[in-house]
Design a protein around this motif. Structure first.
Motif, PDB file in Angstrom:
ATOM      1  N   ARG A  56     -50.469 -73.135 -28.487  1.00  0.00           N
ATOM      2  CA  ARG A  56     -50.854 -71.736 -28.705  1.00  0.00           C
ATOM      3  C   ARG A  56     -51.607 -71.584 -30.021  1.00  0.00           C
ATOM      4  O   ARG A  56     -52.596 -70.844 -30.106  1.00  0.00           O
ATOM      5  CB  ARG A  56     -49.598 -70.858 -28.696  1.00  0.00           C
ATOM      6  N   THR A  57     -51.150 -72.264 -31.065  1.00  0.00           N
ATOM      7  CA  THR A  57     -51.842 -72.210 -32.356  1.00  0.00           C
ATOM      8  C   THR A  57     -53.230 -72.825 -32.229  1.00  0.00           C
ATOM      9  O   THR A  57     -54.205 -72.289 -32.769  1.00  0.00           O
ATOM     10  CB  THR A  57     -51.029 -72.930 -33.439  1.00  0.00           C
ATOM     11  N   LEU A  58     -53.335 -73.915 -31.495  1.00  0.00           N
ATOM     12  CA  LEU A  58     -54.639 -74.536 -31.259  1.00  0.00           C
ATOM     13  C   LEU A  58     -55.562 -73.556 -30.542  1.00  0.00           C
ATOM     14  O   LEU A  58     -56.741 -73.439 -30.890  1.00  0.00           O
ATOM     15  CB  LEU A  58     -54.472 -75.826 -30.452  1.00  0.00           C
ATOM     16  N   GLN A  59     -55.028 -72.828 -29.583  1.00  0.00           N
ATOM     17  CA  GLN A  59     -55.824 -71.828 -28.872  1.00  0.00           C
ATOM     18  C   GLN A  59     -56.300 -70.738 -29.830  1.00  0.00           C
ATOM     19  O   GLN A  59     -57.433 -70.279 -29.746  1.00  0.00           O
ATOM     20  CB  GLN A  59     -55.016 -71.212 -27.730  1.00  0.00           C
ATOM     21  N   THR A  60     -55.442 -70.348 -30.760  1.00  0.00           N
ATOM     22  CA  THR A  60     -55.825 -69.347 -31.762  1.00  0.00           C
ATOM     23  C   THR A  60     -56.971 -69.869 -32.620  1.00  0.00           C
ATOM     24  O   THR A  60     -57.925 -69.136 -32.908  1.00  0.00           O
ATOM     25  CB  THR A  60     -54.620 -68.977 -32.653  1.00  0.00           C
ATOM     26  N   TYR A  61     -56.892 -71.128 -33.039  1.00  0.00           N
ATOM     27  CA  TYR A  61     -57.976 -71.734 -33.831  1.00  0.00           C
ATOM     28  C   TYR A  61     -59.290 -71.697 -33.055  1.00  0.00           C
ATOM     29  O   TYR A  61     -60.347 -71.407 -33.608  1.00  0.00           O
ATOM     30  CB  TYR A  61     -57.642 -73.168 -34.203  1.00  0.00           C
ATOM     31  N   LYS A  62     -59.214 -71.997 -31.757  1.00  0.00           N
ATOM     32  CA  LYS A  62     -60.419 -71.973 -30.922  1.00  0.00           C
ATOM     33  C   LYS A  62     -60.948 -70.551 -30.772  1.00  0.00           C
ATOM     34  O   LYS A  62     -62.148 -70.313 -30.913  1.00  0.00           O
ATOM     35  CB  LYS A  62     -60.126 -72.567 -29.541  1.00  0.00           C
TER      36      LYS A  62
END
Length: 103
Positions: A56-62
């Motif tokens: 989810r954090t990776l998705q936020t970064y994207k």
């Protein structure tokens, strides 16, 4: 055991078609070889493990444009240099022990 007999000409035709398919496949992948040789690419799981973040954090970064990515066959890939740059700059969001993101 079942034995199937075919004419030599039919076998030769199938062999030639398979060789042509192999050549087409090699030609199609050649244009991507230089891209992957220049830089190491990581998938979602490798990035999450390297950065110690959740998906989810990776998705936020994207979503926020903090980590560039490329899509190939419906799968996301990230340049190792981009991941390292984000790590060196300091992660903009940290995850709690429960996996939620502090913003």
């Amino acid at each position: 055991m079942e034995v199937i007999a075919i004419q030599k000409s039919a076998l030769d035709g199938m062999t030639n078609e398979l060789k042509a398919l192999l050549e087409l496949t090699e030609n199609a992948t050649m244009k991507y070889i230089s891209i992957f040789k220049e830089e190491k690419w990581l998938d979602n799981q490798e990035v999450c493990l390297m950065m110690k973040i959740t998906k989810r954090t990776l998705q936020t970064y994207k979503d926020k444009g903090l980590l560039p990515y490329s899509k190939l066959n419906r799968k996301n890939y990230y340049k190792l240099s981009d991941v390292r740059a984000l790590l060196e700059a300091g992660q903009p969001y940290n995850t709690n022990d429960n996996g939620f993101t502090d913003e």
